[in-house]
Design a protein around this motif. Structure first.
Motif, PDB file in Angstrom:
ATOM      1  N   ILE A   1      12.889  -6.639 -22.675  1.00  0.00           N
ATOM      2  CA  ILE A   1      13.571  -5.383 -22.981  1.00  0.00           C
ATOM      3  C   ILE A   1      12.816  -4.622 -24.068  1.00  0.00           C
ATOM      4  CG2 ILE A   1      15.678  -4.382 -23.973  1.00  0.00           C
ATOM      5  CD1 ILE A   1      17.198  -6.584 -22.384  1.00  0.00           C
ATOM      6  N   THR A   2      12.285  -5.349 -25.036  1.00  0.00           N
ATOM      7  CA  THR A   2      11.506  -4.707 -26.091  1.00  0.00           C
ATOM      8  C   THR A   2      10.273  -4.044 -25.514  1.00  0.00           C
ATOM      9  OG1 THR A   2      12.290  -6.303 -27.721  1.00  0.00           O
ATOM     10  CG2 THR A   2      10.270  -5.106 -28.258  1.00  0.00           C
ATOM     11  N   LEU A   3       9.562  -4.753 -24.632  1.00  0.00           N
ATOM     12  CA  LEU A   3       8.352  -4.200 -24.023  1.00  0.00           C
ATOM     13  C   LEU A   3       8.653  -3.017 -23.112  1.00  0.00           C
ATOM     14  CD1 LEU A   3       6.394  -7.449 -23.117  1.00  0.00           C
ATOM     15  CD2 LEU A   3       5.750  -5.743 -24.815  1.00  0.00           C
ATOM     16  N   VAL A   4       9.781  -3.086 -22.415  1.00  0.00           N
ATOM     17  CA  VAL A   4      10.127  -2.064 -21.427  1.00  0.00           C
ATOM     18  C   VAL A   4      10.770  -0.840 -22.070  1.00  0.00           C
ATOM     19  CG1 VAL A   4      11.708  -1.617 -19.511  1.00  0.00           C
ATOM     20  CG2 VAL A   4      10.334  -3.675 -19.521  1.00  0.00           C
ATOM     21  N   SER A   5      11.539  -1.038 -23.113  1.00  0.00           N
ATOM     22  CA  SER A   5      12.372   0.049 -23.608  1.00  0.00           C
ATOM     23  C   SER A   5      12.128   0.410 -25.066  1.00  0.00           C
ATOM     24  CB  SER A   5      13.833  -0.340 -23.403  1.00  0.00           C
ATOM     25  OG  SER A   5      14.676   0.684 -23.801  1.00  0.00           O
ATOM     26  N   VAL A   6      12.167  -0.566 -25.935  1.00  0.00           N
ATOM     27  CA  VAL A   6      12.150  -0.278 -27.368  1.00  0.00           C
ATOM     28  C   VAL A   6      10.780   0.220 -27.833  1.00  0.00           C
ATOM     29  CG1 VAL A   6      12.504  -1.256 -29.669  1.00  0.00           C
ATOM     30  CG2 VAL A   6      14.007  -1.911 -27.793  1.00  0.00           C
ATOM     31  N   ILE A   7       9.725  -0.530 -27.528  1.00  0.00           N
ATOM     32  CA  ILE A   7       8.385  -0.131 -27.991  1.00  0.00           C
ATOM     33  C   ILE A   7       8.009   1.254 -27.466  1.00  0.00           C
ATOM     34  CG2 ILE A   7       5.920  -0.665 -27.845  1.00  0.00           C
ATOM     35  CD1 ILE A   7       6.675  -3.612 -28.108  1.00  0.00           C
ATOM     36  N   PRO A   8       8.177   1.526 -26.170  1.00  0.00           N
ATOM     37  CA  PRO A   8       7.837   2.883 -25.709  1.00  0.00           C
ATOM     38  C   PRO A   8       8.641   3.975 -26.421  1.00  0.00           C
ATOM     39  CG  PRO A   8       8.042   1.426 -23.834  1.00  0.00           C
ATOM     40  CD  PRO A   8       8.507   0.651 -25.043  1.00  0.00           C
ATOM     41  N   ALA A   9       9.928   3.739 -26.647  1.00  0.00           N
ATOM     42  CA  ALA A   9      10.756   4.754 -27.300  1.00  0.00           C
ATOM     43  C   ALA A   9      10.294   5.003 -28.737  1.00  0.00           C
ATOM     44  CB  ALA A   9      12.222   4.328 -27.283  1.00  0.00           C
ATOM     45  N   VAL A  10       9.985   3.947 -29.463  1.00  0.00           N
ATOM     46  CA  VAL A  10       9.550   4.073 -30.854  1.00  0.00           C
ATOM     47  C   VAL A  10       8.179   4.733 -30.949  1.00  0.00           C
ATOM     48  CG1 VAL A  10       8.860   2.727 -32.886  1.00  0.00           C
ATOM     49  CG2 VAL A  10      10.956   2.158 -31.676  1.00  0.00           C
ATOM     50  N   MET A  11       7.273   4.383 -30.051  1.00  0.00           N
ATOM     51  CA  MET A  11       5.894   4.868 -30.115  1.00  0.00           C
ATOM     52  C   MET A  11       5.700   6.236 -29.437  1.00  0.00           C
ATOM     53  SD  MET A  11       4.419   2.528 -31.843  1.00  0.00           S
ATOM     54  CE  MET A  11       2.705   2.933 -31.649  1.00  0.00           C
ATOM     55  N   GLY A  12       6.707   6.736 -28.748  1.00  0.00           N
ATOM     56  CA  GLY A  12       6.562   7.999 -28.034  1.00  0.00           C
ATOM     57  C   GLY A  12       5.834   7.840 -26.711  1.00  0.00           C
ATOM     58  N   TRP A  13       5.792   6.610 -26.219  1.00  0.00           N
ATOM     59  CA  TRP A  13       5.137   6.327 -24.952  1.00  0.00           C
ATOM     60  C   TRP A  13       6.136   6.514 -23.816  1.00  0.00           C
ATOM     61  CZ3 TRP A  13       2.659   1.069 -26.706  1.00  0.00           C
ATOM     62  CH2 TRP A  13       1.692   1.328 -27.686  1.00  0.00           C
ATOM     63  N   VAL A  14       5.634   6.512 -22.582  1.00  0.00           N
ATOM     64  CA  VAL A  14       6.481   6.772 -21.420  1.00  0.00           C
ATOM     65  C   VAL A  14       6.323   5.638 -20.403  1.00  0.00           C
ATOM     66  CG1 VAL A  14       6.929   8.399 -19.543  1.00  0.00           C
ATOM     67  CG2 VAL A  14       6.152   9.251 -21.764  1.00  0.00           C
TER      68      VAL A  14
END
Length: 191
Positions: free
Chosen positions: A17-30
Motif C-alpha cells: 500500500i505504501t508503494l502503491v499509494s503513499v509514496i506516489p502521493a507524497v512525492m507528487g508521482w502518478v
C-alpha cells in the motif's frame, strides 16, 4: 507460528500500500496501469507503473535506457510508456527520441518530441495495476484513511505496551533492587 505469519502478511500489505499509494502521493508521482504487454517482461500487462513528471527543461536531456511516458497524439488521453533507445539532435538543435517497448520487435512508428513527454518511470509493481483498476477513487480514499487509522492505532498500542513493560520492569527492580546490589549507595556505605 500463525501470529508470525500474520505479522509478515501485515508488513507485506503495508509495504504494498505504501508503494502503491503513499509514496506516489507524497512525492507528487502518478500511478499508471500498463494496459499492453509491450514492456514485458519487466512490466507485463496489468502492472502498476509509478511515474514522476518531467519538467520542461528536463525533457531534452533524457538518457538512453530511461523508461518514459509520453502522449503519442496531442488530442488524445492515451499515454504510452516505453524505453528511450535513441536520442537525436537535428542541425537546428531540436531534440527527438526513438522509443521502443521491451517486448516489441521494432521501435515506435514516430519520433517523440520533448513536448510529448510527460513522465519518467520510478518503479513498477507487476499486476498491482489490475487490482487498482477494480477500485473506484472513493474506495481508494477510504482505504488510505483506514490504513492510516489502523497504523495509528497499532503505533499507539505499541507505545502503550512499551510503557507497560517498562513499568513492570521498574516494579520488579524496585522489589529486588537491594538484594541485587544495584542502585544508589546509601550514606552508610560511603567512606
Amino acid at each position: 507460528m500463525f501470529q508470525a505469519v500474520q505479522y509478515v502478511a501485515l508488513i507485506v500489505l503495508g509495504l504494498l500500500i505504501t508503494l502503491v499509494s503513499v509514496i506516489p502521493a507524497v512525492m507528487g508521482w502518478v500511478p499508471l496501469t500498463i494496459l499492453s504487454g509491450s514492456m514485458a517482461p519487466s512490466m507485463p500487462a496489468g502492472s502498476l507503473a509509478v511515474v514522476a513528471p518531467i519538467d520542461v527543461d528536463g525533457r531534452e536531456n533524457i538518457p538512453i535506457g530511461t523508461v518514459i511516458t509520453y502522449m503519442p497524439h496531442p488530442d488524445s488521453d492515451e499515454l504510452v510508456t516505453h524505453r528511450v533507445i535513441v536520442r537525436n539532435t537535428a542541425s537546428n538543435g531540436c531534440v527527438s527520441y526513438i522509443l521502443k517497448g521491451d517486448a516489441n520487435d521494432s521501435p515506435d512508428p514516430a519520433p517523440v518530441l520533448p513536448k510529448q513527454i510527460r513522465a519518467e518511470k520510478k518503479y513498477s509493481i507487476p499486476f498491482a495495476g489490475r487490482m487498482l483498476r477494480l477500485l473506484t477513487p472513493d474506495v481508494k480514499f477510504i482505504g488510505r484513511i483506514l490504513l492510516a487509522s489502523v497504523l495509528l492505532v497499532y503505533a499507539l498500542w505499541q507505545i502503550r505496551m512499551s510503557f507497560k513493560e517498562r513499568s513492570q520492569r521498574s516494579k520488579a527492580q524496585g522489589l529486588g533492587g537491594s538484594a541485587s546490589g544495584g542502585g544508589v549507595d546509601s550514606p552508610e556505605d560511603s567512606p
